[in-house]
Design a protein around this motif. Structure first.
Motif, PDB file in Angstrom:
ATOM      1  N   LEU A  72       0.807  -1.220   0.000  1.00  0.00           N
ATOM      2  CA  LEU A  72       0.000   0.000   0.000  1.00  0.00           C
ATOM      3  C   LEU A  72       0.841   1.271   0.000  1.00  0.00           C
ATOM      4  CD1 LEU A  72      -2.774  -1.067   2.532  1.00  0.00           C
ATOM      5  CD2 LEU A  72      -2.859  -1.099   0.032  1.00  0.00           C
ATOM      6  N   PHE A  73       2.143   1.146   0.280  1.00  0.00           N
ATOM      7  CA  PHE A  73       3.002   2.328   0.287  1.00  0.00           C
ATOM      8  C   PHE A  73       3.109   2.892  -1.121  1.00  0.00           C
ATOM      9  CE2 PHE A  73       7.276   4.287  -0.093  1.00  0.00           C
ATOM     10  CZ  PHE A  73       7.086   5.337   0.781  1.00  0.00           C
ATOM     11  N   ASP A  74       2.846   4.177  -1.250  1.00  0.00           N
ATOM     12  CA  ASP A  74       2.864   4.859  -2.541  1.00  0.00           C
ATOM     13  C   ASP A  74       4.199   5.575  -2.716  1.00  0.00           C
ATOM     14  OD1 ASP A  74       2.384   6.282  -4.837  1.00  0.00           O
ATOM     15  OD2 ASP A  74       0.607   7.312  -4.086  1.00  0.00           O
ATOM     16  N   GLU A  75       5.161   4.880  -3.327  1.00  0.00           N
ATOM     17  CA  GLU A  75       6.506   5.441  -3.473  1.00  0.00           C
ATOM     18  C   GLU A  75       6.514   6.679  -4.360  1.00  0.00           C
ATOM     19  OE1 GLU A  75      10.988   3.978  -4.684  1.00  0.00           O
ATOM     20  OE2 GLU A  75       9.435   2.490  -4.278  1.00  0.00           O
ATOM     21  N   ILE A  76       5.810   6.630  -5.470  1.00  0.00           N
ATOM     22  CA  ILE A  76       5.757   7.792  -6.366  1.00  0.00           C
ATOM     23  C   ILE A  76       5.028   8.938  -5.680  1.00  0.00           C
ATOM     24  CG2 ILE A  76       4.836   8.665  -8.547  1.00  0.00           C
ATOM     25  CD1 ILE A  76       5.270   5.771  -9.641  1.00  0.00           C
ATOM     26  N   GLY A  77       3.924   8.620  -5.023  1.00  0.00           N
ATOM     27  CA  GLY A  77       3.176   9.651  -4.300  1.00  0.00           C
ATOM     28  C   GLY A  77       4.002  10.278  -3.189  1.00  0.00           C
ATOM     29  N   SER A  78       4.846   9.477  -2.538  1.00  0.00           N
ATOM     30  CA  SER A  78       5.665  10.027  -1.458  1.00  0.00           C
ATOM     31  C   SER A  78       6.690  11.016  -1.995  1.00  0.00           C
ATOM     32  CB  SER A  78       6.357   8.915  -0.669  1.00  0.00           C
ATOM     33  OG  SER A  78       7.396   8.321  -1.403  1.00  0.00           O
ATOM     34  N   GLU A  79       7.298  10.709  -3.142  1.00  0.00           N
ATOM     35  CA  GLU A  79       8.259  11.633  -3.751  1.00  0.00           C
ATOM     36  C   GLU A  79       7.580  12.932  -4.171  1.00  0.00           C
ATOM     37  OE1 GLU A  79      11.575  11.428  -3.917  1.00  0.00           O
ATOM     38  OE2 GLU A  79      11.390   9.572  -2.766  1.00  0.00           O
ATOM     39  N   LEU A  80       6.397  12.825  -4.748  1.00  0.00           N
ATOM     40  CA  LEU A  80       5.654  14.020  -5.154  1.00  0.00           C
ATOM     41  C   LEU A  80       5.250  14.853  -3.945  1.00  0.00           C
ATOM     42  CD1 LEU A  80       3.383  12.468  -7.936  1.00  0.00           C
ATOM     43  CD2 LEU A  80       5.370  13.963  -8.254  1.00  0.00           C
ATOM     44  N   LEU A  85       5.860  19.431  -0.186  1.00  0.00           N
ATOM     45  CA  LEU A  85       6.174  19.917   1.160  1.00  0.00           C
ATOM     46  C   LEU A  85       7.364  20.863   1.136  1.00  0.00           C
ATOM     47  CD1 LEU A  85       5.781  16.775   3.460  1.00  0.00           C
ATOM     48  CD2 LEU A  85       4.397  18.848   3.491  1.00  0.00           C
ATOM     49  N   ARG A  86       8.401  20.510   0.386  1.00  0.00           N
ATOM     50  CA  ARG A  86       9.583  21.372   0.290  1.00  0.00           C
ATOM     51  C   ARG A  86       9.219  22.738  -0.278  1.00  0.00           C
ATOM     52  NH1 ARG A  86      14.061  20.422   2.041  1.00  0.00           N
ATOM     53  NH2 ARG A  86      14.903  18.393   2.482  1.00  0.00           N
ATOM     54  N   LYS A  87       8.278  22.758  -1.196  1.00  0.00           N
ATOM     55  CA  LYS A  87       7.855  24.022  -1.808  1.00  0.00           C
ATOM     56  C   LYS A  87       6.946  24.813  -0.864  1.00  0.00           C
ATOM     57  CE  LYS A  87       6.106  25.648  -6.218  1.00  0.00           C
ATOM     58  NZ  LYS A  87       5.564  25.239  -7.518  1.00  0.00           N
ATOM     59  N   GLU A  88       5.940  24.149  -0.313  1.00  0.00           N
ATOM     60  CA  GLU A  88       4.956  24.825   0.541  1.00  0.00           C
ATOM     61  C   GLU A  88       5.523  25.211   1.906  1.00  0.00           C
ATOM     62  OE1 GLU A  88       1.619  22.190   0.789  1.00  0.00           O
ATOM     63  OE2 GLU A  88       1.019  22.548  -1.295  1.00  0.00           O
ATOM     64  N   LYS A  89       6.442  24.425   2.425  1.00  0.00           N
ATOM     65  CA  LYS A  89       7.009  24.653   3.760  1.00  0.00           C
ATOM     66  C   LYS A  89       8.451  25.153   3.692  1.00  0.00           C
ATOM     67  CE  LYS A  89       3.407  22.761   5.838  1.00  0.00           C
ATOM     68  NZ  LYS A  89       2.505  23.498   6.667  1.00  0.00           N
ATOM     69  N   GLU A  91       9.879  28.053   3.877  1.00  0.00           N
ATOM     70  CA  GLU A  91      10.284  29.003   4.916  1.00  0.00           C
ATOM     71  C   GLU A  91      10.512  28.294   6.252  1.00  0.00           C
ATOM     72  OE1 GLU A  91       8.454  32.974   7.023  1.00  0.00           O
ATOM     73  OE2 GLU A  91       7.915  32.569   4.947  1.00  0.00           O
ATOM     74  N   LEU A  92       9.624  27.398   6.622  1.00  0.00           N
ATOM     75  CA  LEU A  92       9.764  26.640   7.864  1.00  0.00           C
ATOM     76  C   LEU A  92      11.019  25.779   7.832  1.00  0.00           C
ATOM     77  CD1 LEU A  92       8.735  25.446  10.574  1.00  0.00           C
ATOM     78  CD2 LEU A  92       7.467  23.774   9.200  1.00  0.00           C
ATOM     79  N   LEU A  93      11.237  25.062   6.739  1.00  0.00           N
ATOM     80  CA  LEU A  93      12.382  24.169   6.633  1.00  0.00           C
ATOM     81  C   LEU A  93      13.698  24.946   6.667  1.00  0.00           C
ATOM     82  CD1 LEU A  93      10.954  21.684   3.972  1.00  0.00           C
ATOM     83  CD2 LEU A  93      10.965  21.437   6.458  1.00  0.00           C
ATOM     84  N   LEU A  94      13.747  26.093   6.006  1.00  0.00           N
ATOM     85  CA  LEU A  94      14.948  26.932   6.057  1.00  0.00           C
ATOM     86  C   LEU A  94      15.200  27.460   7.462  1.00  0.00           C
ATOM     87  CD1 LEU A  94      14.863  28.946   2.731  1.00  0.00           C
ATOM     88  CD2 LEU A  94      16.757  27.603   3.608  1.00  0.00           C
ATOM     89  N   ALA A  95      14.136  27.872   8.134  1.00  0.00           N
ATOM     90  CA  ALA A  95      14.278  28.373   9.510  1.00  0.00           C
ATOM     91  C   ALA A  95      14.782  27.267  10.439  1.00  0.00           C
ATOM     92  CB  ALA A  95      12.944  28.926  10.008  1.00  0.00           C
ATOM     93  N   LEU A  96      14.300  26.046  10.251  1.00  0.00           N
ATOM     94  CA  LEU A  96      14.765  24.922  11.067  1.00  0.00           C
ATOM     95  C   LEU A  96      16.240  24.626  10.813  1.00  0.00           C
ATOM     96  CD1 LEU A  96      11.642  22.615  10.776  1.00  0.00           C
ATOM     97  CD2 LEU A  96      12.531  23.641  12.888  1.00  0.00           C
ATOM     98  N   GLU A  97      16.667  24.718   9.546  1.00  0.00           N
ATOM     99  CA  GLU A  97      18.078  24.522   9.230  1.00  0.00           C
ATOM    100  C   GLU A  97      18.936  25.589   9.913  1.00  0.00           C
ATOM    101  OE1 GLU A  97      18.439  24.425   4.960  1.00  0.00           O
ATOM    102  OE2 GLU A  97      17.957  22.292   4.877  1.00  0.00           O
TER     103      GLU A  97
END
Length: 116
Positions: A72-80, A85-89, A91-97
């Motif tokens: 049931l794991f969706d490998e293609i869906g997980s990459e997408l 997430l990288r695009k939408e978040k 600012e958050l991810l950069l701030a955490l870094e």
């Protein structure tokens, strides 16, 4: 201070659990909640395990894993979804870094910007 990869947080669809590394308990509560929501919704959507990990240079990596027999794991869906997430978040991810690099790796940032 930290030489190897450090887990920030993660969620598992298999165990239906969320984990936040105790070293990051001083993050503001809204940030902690946003991380929890992001991880849990990810695993609810595509299954498997999502882990947010800082590498040796302080880059935040989003890593997925699935049990070998998990059909049931969706490998293609997980990459997408990770790309989204990288695009939408971003600012958050950069701030955490930046937080990790300053408070855990001891880097110093020059806040003086000459070209304004």
């Amino acid at each position: 201070m930290y030489q190897e990869r450090v887990v920030l947080c993660g969620a598992s669809a298999y165990e239906q659990k969320y984990y936040l590394n105790q070293d990051f308990e001083k993050l503001p509560v809204p940030i902690q909640e946003e991380l929890k929501i992001m991880c849990v919704l990810f695993t609810e959507d595509v299954g498997g395990v999502l882990t947010l990990v800082f590498d040796e240079e302080g880059n935040l990596l989003l890593e997925t894993a699935a049990d070998e027999g998990d059909l049931l794991f969706d490998e293609i869906g997980s990459e997408l979804k990770i790309r989204r997430l990288r695009k939408e978040k971003a600012e958050l991810l950069l701030a955490l870094e930046m937080y990790y690099r300053i408070f855990f790796l001891g880097e110093v940032y020059d806040t003086n910007v000459e070209n304004r």
